[in-house]
Write an enzyme that holds these catalytic residues in place. Structure first.
Site, mmCIF file in Angstrom:
data_model
loop_
_atom_site.group_PDB
_atom_site.id
_atom_site.type_symbol
_atom_site.label_atom_id
_atom_site.label_comp_id
_atom_site.label_asym_id
_atom_site.label_seq_id
_atom_site.Cartn_x
_atom_site.Cartn_y
_atom_site.Cartn_z
ATOM 1 N N HIS A 76 -55.675 7.302 39.457
ATOM 2 C CA HIS A 76 -56.436 8.220 40.315
ATOM 3 C C HIS A 76 -56.408 7.633 41.730
ATOM 4 C CE1 HIS A 76 -60.150 10.042 41.960
ATOM 5 N NE2 HIS A 76 -60.011 10.971 41.041
ATOM 6 N N ASP A 119 -60.193 0.615 35.561
ATOM 7 C CA ASP A 119 -60.834 1.885 35.910
ATOM 8 C C ASP A 119 -61.245 2.562 34.605
ATOM 9 O OD1 ASP A 119 -61.465 4.504 36.446
ATOM 10 O OD2 ASP A 119 -59.800 4.839 37.833
ATOM 11 N N GLN A 165 -62.610 7.396 32.827
ATOM 12 C CA GLN A 165 -62.348 8.320 31.714
ATOM 13 C C GLN A 165 -62.535 7.677 30.355
ATOM 14 O OE1 GLN A 165 -62.293 11.360 32.203
ATOM 15 N NE2 GLN A 165 -61.867 11.415 34.383
ATOM 16 N N LYS A 220 -69.773 11.492 34.602
ATOM 17 C CA LYS A 220 -68.753 11.905 33.632
ATOM 18 C C LYS A 220 -69.205 11.631 32.199
ATOM 19 C CE LYS A 220 -64.889 10.977 36.782
ATOM 20 N NZ LYS A 220 -64.417 12.288 37.210
ATOM 21 N N CYS A 256 -56.401 14.524 42.084
ATOM 22 C CA CYS A 256 -56.505 13.219 42.770
ATOM 23 C C CYS A 256 -55.540 12.199 42.184
ATOM 24 C CB CYS A 256 -57.923 12.664 42.730
ATOM 25 S SG CYS A 256 -59.089 13.685 43.614
HETATM 26 N N1 7TS Z 1 -60.738 7.184 38.119
HETATM 27 C C1 7TS Z 1 -60.405 8.136 37.244
HETATM 28 C C2 7TS Z 1 -59.434 7.829 36.145
HETATM 29 C C3 7TS Z 1 -60.961 9.408 37.388
HETATM 30 O O1 7TS Z 1 -60.634 10.365 36.525
HETATM 31 C C4 7TS Z 1 -61.872 9.667 38.444
HETATM 32 C C5 7TS Z 1 -62.444 11.032 38.691
HETATM 33 C C6 7TS Z 1 -62.203 8.616 39.297
HETATM 34 C C7 7TS Z 1 -61.613 7.391 39.110
HETATM 35 C C8 7TS Z 1 -63.176 8.778 40.409
HETATM 36 O O2 7TS Z 1 -64.453 8.989 39.897
HETATM 37 P P1 7TS Z 1 -65.660 9.328 40.894
HETATM 38 O O3 7TS Z 1 -66.823 9.518 39.983
HETATM 39 O O4 7TS Z 1 -65.809 8.151 41.789
HETATM 40 O O5 7TS Z 1 -65.277 10.564 41.632
HETATM 41 N N2 7TS Z 1 -61.639 12.086 38.256
HETATM 42 C C9 7TS Z 1 -61.781 13.375 38.564
HETATM 43 C C10 7TS Z 1 -60.932 14.371 38.053
HETATM 44 O O6 7TS Z 1 -60.023 14.143 37.256
HETATM 45 N N3 7TS Z 1 -61.286 15.562 38.551
HETATM 46 O O7 7TS Z 1 -62.336 15.374 39.359
HETATM 47 C C11 7TS Z 1 -62.642 14.026 39.371
#
Ligand code: 7TS
Length: 404
Positions: A119, A196, A199, A222, A361
């Site tokens: 990401h 990371d 997910q 999430k 992203c």
């Molecule tokens: N890493 C992964 C693997 C992710 O899927 C996401 C968010 C992030 C980092 C960032 O997370 P945040 O909470 O800091 O935004 N992924 C997604 C997506 O797949 N669609 O919207 C956000």
């Protein structure tokens, strides 16, 4: 299943006259009543700033905030709650690790290794920190099957590598990476491993001690929690050796006109007033997941994913990217012939089905497959096989509409 669904008020609504089918939990999950109530209860009864008041409300707020830290530590089997730093989200967690650890430990000649399936939030912070320190950024390529190229990894991981940062589960391919093995390989060359977990932590059982990860980043929103709260797990010795990332109140021990001294970990990394009610609601989200059991969560998502794979693969012109259903988390990214994924998502929306379309992203993955975007259906504890049927039927209609 109906008892789970009854806990999620948002699911009980119609969109464009059709029952809502929410298939976008990879972007953010929905929240059960228990989490919403914890947030409301905090603001109605306990709201105060933490760690500084002696009055009853301040004590209750502080106790709730610190209990949440302990709950999170237990959920990922951290050795101590001092290893949990509250942040806004995964993005902030990775930026914290990249800046605080990276700026103190990286220089010219050093290498940071990441992967092509990251990401953007596990790419851009490392671009910034390598540019600032003179270190070099390298990428482990992916295979056409959507997995890490382990032969290339052997050649890329050397004694020059100081950090190996990778996702435990791809938000586009669904690929579940062999985290413990990757961490061990990083350690074998003397590098630290930054994982990371955005997910993986919401969907799979997680044991940071068994994985031996040095840092693990994840977001509350999430995994049934509110937005604005997430965590960075860091091994205590690493956190203690790291300089702070942000300066301000809470993170100091003493402030003099010419210098300051730092609070103990994890407070050294929590400058300013944190998201207190959100942390307390995150605690309630973990209670909810604990009651279901993370093994059940994984099993449930595998059942839906296997079925969705079967149904969607049978649609002519539909192409799923990433590994087979047994090697992935609960999501499917796909293209439908040459219909633009935004058009696919718009047609699905007319049927009440919420999916995401775009590059999610993760532009380097889409560049690899030579597509600008994909549509993505993702599943969580409240989704059903019947909802997959609705998705498949709506996709057939989309196909007919664009008649190819
Ligand atoms: N890493 C992964 C693997 C992710 O899927 C996401 C968010 C992030 C980092 C960032 O997370 P945040 O909470 O800091 O935004 N992924 C997604 C997506 O797949 N669609 O919207 C956000």
């Amino acid at each position: 299943m109906s008892t789970i669904r009854a806990d999620f008020p948002i699911l009980d609504q119609q969109v464009h006259g059709k029952p809502l089918v929410y298939l976008d939990s990879t972007a953010t999950s929905q929240k059960p009543r228990q989490v919403i109530e914890a947030l409301v209860r905090y603001y109605e009864q306990d709201n105060a700033n933490v760690h500084r008041g002696v009055h009853a409300l301040a004590e209750r707020a502080t106790a709730g905030y610190e209990k949440a830290r302990l709950k999170i530590a237990r959920f990922i089997n951290a050795a101590s709650s001092k290893e949990i730093v509250f942040v806004r989200n995964t993005t902030e967690a990775i930026n914290l690790a990249a800046n605080a650890w990276g700026r103190a430990n990286l220089g010219p000649g050093d290498e940071v290794l990441i992967t092509q399936m990251e990401h953007h939030s596990n790419i851009v912070p490392w671009q910034l920190v390598t540019q600032a320190t003179g270190a070099t950024l390298r990428y482990v390529p992916i295979t056409p099957a959507g997995e890490l190229d382990m032969d290339a990894l052997d050649a890329l991981l050397t004694e020059r590598t100081k950090v190996f940062a990778f996702t435990a589960m791809s938000n586009v391919l669904g690929t579940i990476n062999p985290v413990a093995e990757l961490v061990a390989r990083a350690h074998a060359v003397g590098a630290i491993a930054v994982v990371d977990g955005a997910q993986s932590v919401p969907h799979l059982p997680t044991d940071v001690q068994a994985l031996d990860a040095d840092f693990l980043a994840f977001s509350g929103h999430k995994m049934l929690g509110p937005t604005g709260i997430g965590a960075l797990y860091g091994k205590r010795a690493l956190l203690e050796a790291m300089p702070p990332f942000m300066g301000g109140g809470e993170m100091i021990r003493e402030v003099f006109m010419d210098h300051s001294t730092w609070n103990d970990v994890p407070f050294k990394f929590e400058a300013g007033t944190p998201a207190i009610g959100e942390a307390i609601a995150f605690d309630a989200a973990i209670d909810y997941l604990d009651a279901l059991g993370m093994e059940w969560v994984r099993e449930h998502e595998m059942e839906i994913t296997r079925y969705a794979w079967e149904r969607l693969s049978a649609i002519e012109g539909l192409r799923i990217i990433g590994p087979g259903p047994e090697r992935r988390g609960g999501l499917l990214s796909f293209t439908l012939a040459d219909v633009h994924p935004h058009d696919v998502a718009a047609v699905l929306d007319m049927h009440g089905v919420a999916v995401r379309a775009g590059h999610h992203c993760a532009q380097p993955i889409h560049d690899f497959y030579g597509v600008p975007a994909t549509a993505r259906a993702s599943f969580y504890i409240y989704n059903t096989l019947e909802e997959v049927d609705v998705l498949a039927e709506a996709l057939e209609r989309a196909k007919a509409l664009f008649s190819f």
